[in-house]
Design a protein around this motif. Structure first.
Motif, PDB file in Angstrom:
ATOM      1  N   GLY A  92       0.858  -1.170   0.000  1.00 42.97           N
ATOM      2  CA  GLY A  92       0.000   0.000   0.000  1.00 42.97           C
ATOM      3  C   GLY A  92       0.894   1.218   0.000  1.00 42.97           C
ATOM      4  N   ASN A  93       0.344   2.375  -0.307  1.00 47.79           N
ATOM      5  CA  ASN A  93       1.172   3.574  -0.348  1.00 47.79           C
ATOM      6  C   ASN A  93       0.379   4.771   0.177  1.00 47.79           C
ATOM      7  N   PRO A  94       0.386   5.044   1.493  1.00 49.86           N
ATOM      8  CA  PRO A  94       1.296   4.477   2.485  1.00 49.86           C
ATOM      9  C   PRO A  94       0.900   3.071   2.926  1.00 49.86           C
ATOM     10  N   GLY A  95       1.850   2.383   3.518  1.00 50.20           N
ATOM     11  CA  GLY A  95       1.630   1.039   4.011  1.00 50.20           C
ATOM     12  C   GLY A  95       2.877   0.527   4.704  1.00 50.20           C
ATOM     13  N   VAL A  96       2.894  -0.764   5.009  1.00 49.69           N
ATOM     14  CA  VAL A  96       4.059  -1.371   5.657  1.00 49.69           C
ATOM     15  C   VAL A  96       5.246  -1.278   4.691  1.00 49.69           C
ATOM     16  N   LEU A  97       6.349  -0.759   5.190  1.00 49.70           N
ATOM     17  CA  LEU A  97       7.490  -0.413   4.338  1.00 49.70           C
ATOM     18  C   LEU A  97       8.771  -1.102   4.791  1.00 49.70           C
ATOM     19  N   GLU A  98       9.578  -1.502   3.828  1.00 46.69           N
ATOM     20  CA  GLU A  98      10.932  -1.986   4.108  1.00 46.69           C
ATOM     21  C   GLU A  98      11.813  -1.692   2.908  1.00 46.69           C
ATOM     22  N   TYR A  99      13.119  -1.735   3.126  1.00 47.88           N
ATOM     23  CA  TYR A  99      14.036  -1.528   2.006  1.00 47.88           C
ATOM     24  C   TYR A  99      15.277  -2.379   2.205  1.00 47.88           C
ATOM     25  N   GLN A 100      16.032  -2.546   1.110  1.00 48.91           N
ATOM     26  CA  GLN A 100      17.256  -3.333   1.176  1.00 48.91           C
ATOM     27  C   GLN A 100      18.246  -2.883   0.116  1.00 48.91           C
ATOM     28  N   GLY A 101      19.501  -3.300   0.324  1.00 41.64           N
ATOM     29  CA  GLY A 101      20.547  -3.077  -0.655  1.00 41.64           C
ATOM     30  C   GLY A 101      21.239  -4.392  -0.947  1.00 41.64           C
ATOM     31  N   VAL A 102      21.575  -4.637  -2.215  1.00 49.06           N
ATOM     32  CA  VAL A 102      22.199  -5.899  -2.602  1.00 49.06           C
ATOM     33  C   VAL A 102      23.349  -5.640  -3.566  1.00 49.06           C
ATOM     34  N   GLU A 103      24.217  -6.634  -3.706  1.00 51.61           N
ATOM     35  CA  GLU A 103      25.214  -6.605  -4.777  1.00 51.61           C
ATOM     36  C   GLU A 103      24.470  -6.795  -6.098  1.00 51.61           C
ATOM     37  N   THR A 104      24.687  -5.923  -7.046  1.00 52.64           N
ATOM     38  CA  THR A 104      23.940  -5.979  -8.306  1.00 52.64           C
ATOM     39  C   THR A 104      24.145  -7.302  -9.028  1.00 52.64           C
ATOM     40  N   ALA A 105      25.380  -7.760  -9.102  1.00 52.90           N
ATOM     41  CA  ALA A 105      25.685  -8.960  -9.897  1.00 52.90           C
ATOM     42  C   ALA A 105      25.189 -10.245  -9.244  1.00 52.90           C
ATOM     43  N   THR A 106      25.283 -10.331  -7.926  1.00 50.35           N
ATOM     44  CA  THR A 106      24.968 -11.595  -7.241  1.00 50.35           C
ATOM     45  C   THR A 106      23.654 -11.572  -6.472  1.00 50.35           C
ATOM     46  N   LYS A 107      23.109 -10.360  -6.235  1.00 46.33           N
ATOM     47  CA  LYS A 107      21.895 -10.158  -5.426  1.00 46.33           C
ATOM     48  C   LYS A 107      22.113 -10.510  -3.954  1.00 46.33           C
ATOM     49  N   ARG A 108      23.370 -10.623  -3.539  1.00 44.92           N
ATOM     50  CA  ARG A 108      23.648 -10.882  -2.125  1.00 44.92           C
ATOM     51  C   ARG A 108      23.248  -9.674  -1.301  1.00 44.92           C
ATOM     52  N   GLN A 109      22.437  -9.901  -0.279  1.00 43.62           N
ATOM     53  CA  GLN A 109      21.941  -8.800   0.535  1.00 43.62           C
ATOM     54  C   GLN A 109      23.063  -8.186   1.367  1.00 43.62           C
ATOM     55  N   LEU A 110      23.170  -6.863   1.318  1.00 41.29           N
ATOM     56  CA  LEU A 110      24.182  -6.132   2.069  1.00 41.29           C
ATOM     57  C   LEU A 110      23.594  -5.479   3.317  1.00 41.29           C
ATOM     58  N   ALA A 112      19.419  -4.338   5.185  1.00 44.03           N
ATOM     59  CA  ALA A 112      17.958  -4.311   5.088  1.00 44.03           C
ATOM     60  C   ALA A 112      17.396  -3.620   6.317  1.00 44.03           C
ATOM     61  N   MET A 113      16.307  -2.900   6.129  1.00 43.06           N
ATOM     62  CA  MET A 113      15.634  -2.220   7.227  1.00 43.06           C
ATOM     63  C   MET A 113      14.126  -2.408   7.094  1.00 43.06           C
ATOM     64  N   GLY A 114      13.460  -2.531   8.260  1.00 42.52           N
ATOM     65  CA  GLY A 114      12.013  -2.686   8.272  1.00 42.52           C
ATOM     66  C   GLY A 114      11.633  -4.104   8.648  1.00 42.52           C
ATOM     67  N   PRO A 115      10.321  -4.387   8.635  1.00 41.22           N
ATOM     68  CA  PRO A 115       9.253  -3.503   8.165  1.00 41.22           C
ATOM     69  C   PRO A 115       8.934  -2.374   9.162  1.00 41.22           C
ATOM     70  N   PHE A 116       8.594  -1.208   8.600  1.00 40.02           N
ATOM     71  CA  PHE A 116       8.058  -0.094   9.365  1.00 40.02           C
ATOM     72  C   PHE A 116       6.534  -0.114   9.202  1.00 40.02           C
ATOM     73  N   PRO A 117       5.787   0.211  10.250  1.00 42.48           N
ATOM     74  CA  PRO A 117       4.331   0.069  10.188  1.00 42.48           C
ATOM     75  C   PRO A 117       3.654   0.939   9.140  1.00 42.48           C
ATOM     76  N   GLU A 118       4.256   2.085   8.818  1.00 42.81           N
ATOM     77  CA  GLU A 118       3.638   2.949   7.813  1.00 42.81           C
ATOM     78  C   GLU A 118       4.694   3.814   7.155  1.00 42.81           C
ATOM     79  N   GLY A 119       4.672   3.826   5.828  1.00 45.53           N
ATOM     80  CA  GLY A 119       5.626   4.631   5.079  1.00 45.53           C
ATOM     81  C   GLY A 119       5.215   4.696   3.625  1.00 45.53           C
ATOM     82  N   THR A 120       6.053   5.311   2.799  1.00 49.13           N
ATOM     83  CA  THR A 120       5.790   5.391   1.361  1.00 49.13           C
ATOM     84  C   THR A 120       6.988   4.839   0.604  1.00 49.13           C
ATOM     85  N   VAL A 121       6.756   4.453  -0.618  1.00 47.75           N
ATOM     86  CA  VAL A 121       7.822   3.903  -1.453  1.00 47.75           C
ATOM     87  C   VAL A 121       8.956   4.909  -1.616  1.00 47.75           C
ATOM     88  N   ASN A 122       8.597   6.168  -1.896  1.00 44.58           N
ATOM     89  CA  ASN A 122       9.640   7.164  -2.144  1.00 44.58           C
ATOM     90  C   ASN A 122      10.521   7.393  -0.924  1.00 44.58           C
TER      91      ASN A 122
END
Length: 212
Positions: A92-110, A112-122
């Motif tokens: 949803g937007n707003p809704g439960v929010l989380e984000y992450q960062g990964v290595e582009t080539a391997t997708k290995r997670q570097l 991650a944060m969340g979930p936060f109860p309410e946030g927006t994609v931007n």
């Protein structure tokens, strides 16, 4: 009448297949590192629950580049493999929010944060980029960062956000992170390029949560 979906929770307070978003949300809201995804049928959900979550959460969606000519695709080029990619997911937007960062080539997670109860994609995309910049600076890395959010990239340049999300008890933790991110941008320089991930040509961002 909306078609029923089935929700798999691989990591949460309780794991399994749930038949409503509200039940799924109880398991993942506020649970660090929660892993979940919706499916169209119970059969698909139960099959996915018995498999590795990464097979479903981090797989790339098929590219949607059918409207571009070969010359246009060639002009875009290919992504830089030696880089990191960031993305946010919001139910949803707003809704439960989380984000992450990964290595582009391997997708290995570097990170991650969340979930936060309410946030927006931007806001999630903005925080992910700043988190990525701080992560790379900590590791003395000059690698570029990919994001598929033009809005978030523009906020980085302005060192400010523009949102209609209300600051209240549900969003205070998120806004506190935004305050820290803006302070970091004002107090730090960085050599890393922030690049736009060209989804239409390359498919989904490698950091995409795969829940569309």
């Amino acid at each position: 009448m909306a078609k029923q979906k089935f929700y798999v929770v691989w990591k949460g307070r309780e794991t399994g297949v749930f038949t409503s978003w509200n039940e799924c949300k109880k398991q993942i809201e506020g649970f660090a590192g929660a892993e979940y995804k919706s499916f169209e049928t119970r059969e698909a959900a139960e099959k996915a629950f018995g498999e590795n979550s990464k097979k479903h959460i981090y797989q790339n969606a098929r590219t949607n580049s059918g409207n571009l000519t070969p010359l246009q695709k060639a002009a875009v080029g290919k992504p830089i493999g030696n880089s990191i990619s960031v993305d946010a997911a919001c139910s949803g937007n707003p809704g439960v929010l989380e984000y992450q960062g990964v290595e582009t080539a391997t997708k290995r997670q570097l990170f991650a944060m969340g979930p936060f109860p309410e946030g927006t994609v931007n806001i999630g995309e903005f925080l992910a980029i700043v988190h990525g910049l701080a992560y790379l600076k900590k590791h003395n890395s000059t690698l570029p960062i990919y994001s598929d959010s033009k809005t978030a990239i523009s906020w980085i340049k302005k060192k400010a956000i523009k949102t209609n999300l209300e600051r209240n008890s549900r969003t205070e933790e998120l806004f506190a992170l935004v305050d820290r991110a803006i302070l970091w941008l004002n107090n730090n320089s960085y050599p890393n390029k922030i690049l736009k991930w060209e989804t239409e040509v390359w498919g989904e961002n490698p950091a995409d949560f795969g829940r569309k």
